[in-house]
Enzyme design. Structure first.
Site, PDB file in Angstrom:
ATOM      1  N   ARG A  73       0.792  -1.223   0.000  1.00  0.00           N
ATOM      2  CA  ARG A  73       0.000   0.000   0.000  1.00  0.00           C
ATOM      3  C   ARG A  73       0.824   1.273   0.000  1.00  0.00           C
ATOM      4  NH1 ARG A  73      -2.934  -3.914   1.843  1.00  0.00           N
ATOM      5  NH2 ARG A  73      -0.960  -4.387   2.815  1.00  0.00           N
ATOM      6  N   THR A  74       1.792   1.348   0.895  1.00  0.00           N
ATOM      7  CA  THR A  74       2.478   2.633   1.051  1.00  0.00           C
ATOM      8  C   THR A  74       3.209   3.001  -0.241  1.00  0.00           C
ATOM      9  OG1 THR A  74       2.683   2.189   3.390  1.00  0.00           O
ATOM     10  CG2 THR A  74       4.041   3.956   2.520  1.00  0.00           C
ATOM     11  N   LYS A  83      25.594  -3.236  -1.655  1.00  0.00           N
ATOM     12  CA  LYS A  83      27.060  -3.167  -1.802  1.00  0.00           C
ATOM     13  C   LYS A  83      27.694  -2.464  -0.615  1.00  0.00           C
ATOM     14  CE  LYS A  83      26.765  -2.563  -6.831  1.00  0.00           C
ATOM     15  NZ  LYS A  83      26.983  -1.554  -7.889  1.00  0.00           N
ATOM     16  N   ARG A 115      11.249   4.161   3.013  1.00  0.00           N
ATOM     17  CA  ARG A 115      10.946   3.201   4.087  1.00  0.00           C
ATOM     18  C   ARG A 115      12.224   2.442   4.406  1.00  0.00           C
ATOM     19  NH1 ARG A 115       5.929  -0.874   4.406  1.00  0.00           N
ATOM     20  NH2 ARG A 115       5.036   1.099   5.077  1.00  0.00           N
ATOM     21  N   HIS A 119       5.277   6.155  11.414  1.00  0.00           N
ATOM     22  CA  HIS A 119       4.762   5.983  10.043  1.00  0.00           C
ATOM     23  C   HIS A 119       3.774   7.125   9.780  1.00  0.00           C
ATOM     24  CE1 HIS A 119       3.518   4.276   6.369  1.00  0.00           C
ATOM     25  NE2 HIS A 119       3.245   3.031   6.740  1.00  0.00           N
TER      26      HIS A 119
HETATM   27  C1  NCD Z   1       1.950  -0.862   8.181  1.00  0.00           C
HETATM   28  C2  NCD Z   1       3.446  -0.650   8.289  1.00  0.00           C
HETATM   29  O1  NCD Z   1       4.182  -0.839   7.326  1.00  0.00           O
HETATM   30  O2  NCD Z   1       3.853  -0.258   9.368  1.00  0.00           O
HETATM   31  N1  NCD Z   1       1.563  -1.096   6.864  1.00  0.00           N
HETATM   32  C3  NCD Z   1       1.249  -0.021   6.086  1.00  0.00           C
HETATM   33  O3  NCD Z   1       2.090   0.767   5.739  1.00  0.00           O
HETATM   34  N2  NCD Z   1      -0.042   0.167   5.786  1.00  0.00           N
HETATM   35  C4  NCD Z   1       1.424  -1.865   9.135  1.00  0.00           C
HETATM   36  C5  NCD Z   1       2.006  -3.240   9.142  1.00  0.00           C
HETATM   37  O4  NCD Z   1       2.910  -3.572   8.358  1.00  0.00           O
HETATM   38  O5  NCD Z   1       1.528  -4.028   9.960  1.00  0.00           O
END
Ligand code: NCD
Length: 307
Positions: free
Chosen positions: A51-52, A80, A101, A129
């Site tokens: 999703r993100t 590397k 991320r 997040h």
């Molecule tokens: C979440 C995350 O990555 O922290 N997912 C997301 O981005 N919607 C929650 C999760 O991974 O449980």
């Protein structure tokens, strides 16, 4: 250069402005179709995501922009041994804005100090997040009509669940908040979150293992997955993974207008039988996330003078 590393990097006025922009995008998407024409977003994902990453990408495309990036550390020069700072200095030469991320807490902050373009934290380890919280806030706003006087239950892995930490921080700034922190003993909210946020701001909270007991009080129930990848041993994960499973039976004690949220991915925490309940909002959160990311990308690129 303005970056968004923590949800508290945005004031409540700015959150309100982003919610209004997202609502306007929902109403008139064509007005935004060329706003980022020719601009590039880089998605640097050193950890798995559906999703993100895809919602950042969809957001940039819907603004008329382009996307470059990678979706796993192994396919980047991190494999590397390149540092995060050098990676983002490099990517700053190609892109106008970065979404990152990383499994290490603080990596996006380090990146923001090295980058010459805005960096958005798309999840750092078990820490924060902020853009998931933006999706959560738009969902709460649209479903509950605002942010004040809400009783919110967060349930599941409150120790490693970064979405919960950001959500508690964000909601702590609105009047009348009450929190239920529902988790197994081993997965309680870290003490720094309780001390620096809930206690410091005098927010009433109940820490409990009992979901059913808390249920009738809640306006929002925020379920989370047990974060397998952050456990040191598989046995502990297997013992804790099914601590809470929301079923239609448990929903009987909930308010008629309680909403059920989950950042997703869901593993086993919400029975699929709940999906047809009108109170289930987790797929609305997914869509809301795209609109809020569109609003945020526009805001940061405007402030940087790029658009
Ligand atoms: C979440 C995350 O990555 O922290 N997912 C997301 O981005 N919607 C929650 C999760 O991974 O449980």
């Amino acid at each position: 250069m303005r970056s968004i590393i923590d949800i508290l990097d945005l004031s409540t006025d700015e959150i309100a402005e982003l919610v209004q922009t997202a609502q306007d995008i929902i109403a008139k998407p064509a007005d935004y179709a060329e706003v980022c024409h020719g601009k590039k977003l880089a998605t640097l994902f050193f950890e798995p995501s559906t999703r993100t990453r895809l919602s950042f990408e969809a957001a940039m495309y819907e603004l008329g922009g382009h996307v470059i990036g990678f979706s796993e550390a192994q396919s980047s020069s991190a494999a590397k041994g390149e540092s995060v700072a050098d990676t983002v200095k490099t990517v700053s030469c190609y892109a106008d804005i970065i979404a990152m991320r990383h499994p290490k807490e603080g990596a996006p902050l380090v990146a923001s100090r090295a980058a010459s373009v805005p960096v958005i934290n798309a999840g750092d380890g078990g820490h924060n997040h902020p853009t998931q919280t933006m999706a959560d806030l738009l969902t709460i706003y649209r479903e509950k009509g605002g942010f004040e006087n809400l009783t919110i239950g967060v349930c599941g892995d409150l120790k490693f669940g970064r979405t919960v930490h950001s959500l508690i921080n964000a909601m702590s700034r609105y009047k009348g908040l009450k929190m239920y922190l529902i988790s197994p003993e081993e997965l309680k909210v870290p003490s720094y979150v309780k001390k620096d946020v809930l206690k410091k701001k005098g927010i009433p909270y109940v820490q409990t293992t009992d979901l059913e007991g808390a249920m009738p009080e809640l306006d929002v129930l925020y379920m989370t997955r047990v974060q397998r990848e952050r456990f040191f041993n598989e046995e502990d994960y297997l013992r804790l993974k099914d601590s809470y499973i929301l079923t239609p039976d448990k929903m009987k004690n909930a308010k008629k207008d309680m909403i059920v949220m989950h950042p997703l991915p869901r593993v086993n925490e919400i029975s699929v039988a709940i999906d047809d309940d009108p109170r289930a909002c987790y797929f609305k959160q997914v869509l809301n996330g795209k609109y809020m990311r569109m609003a945020l990308i526009m805001k940061l690129l405007k402030e940087a003078g790029t658009i």
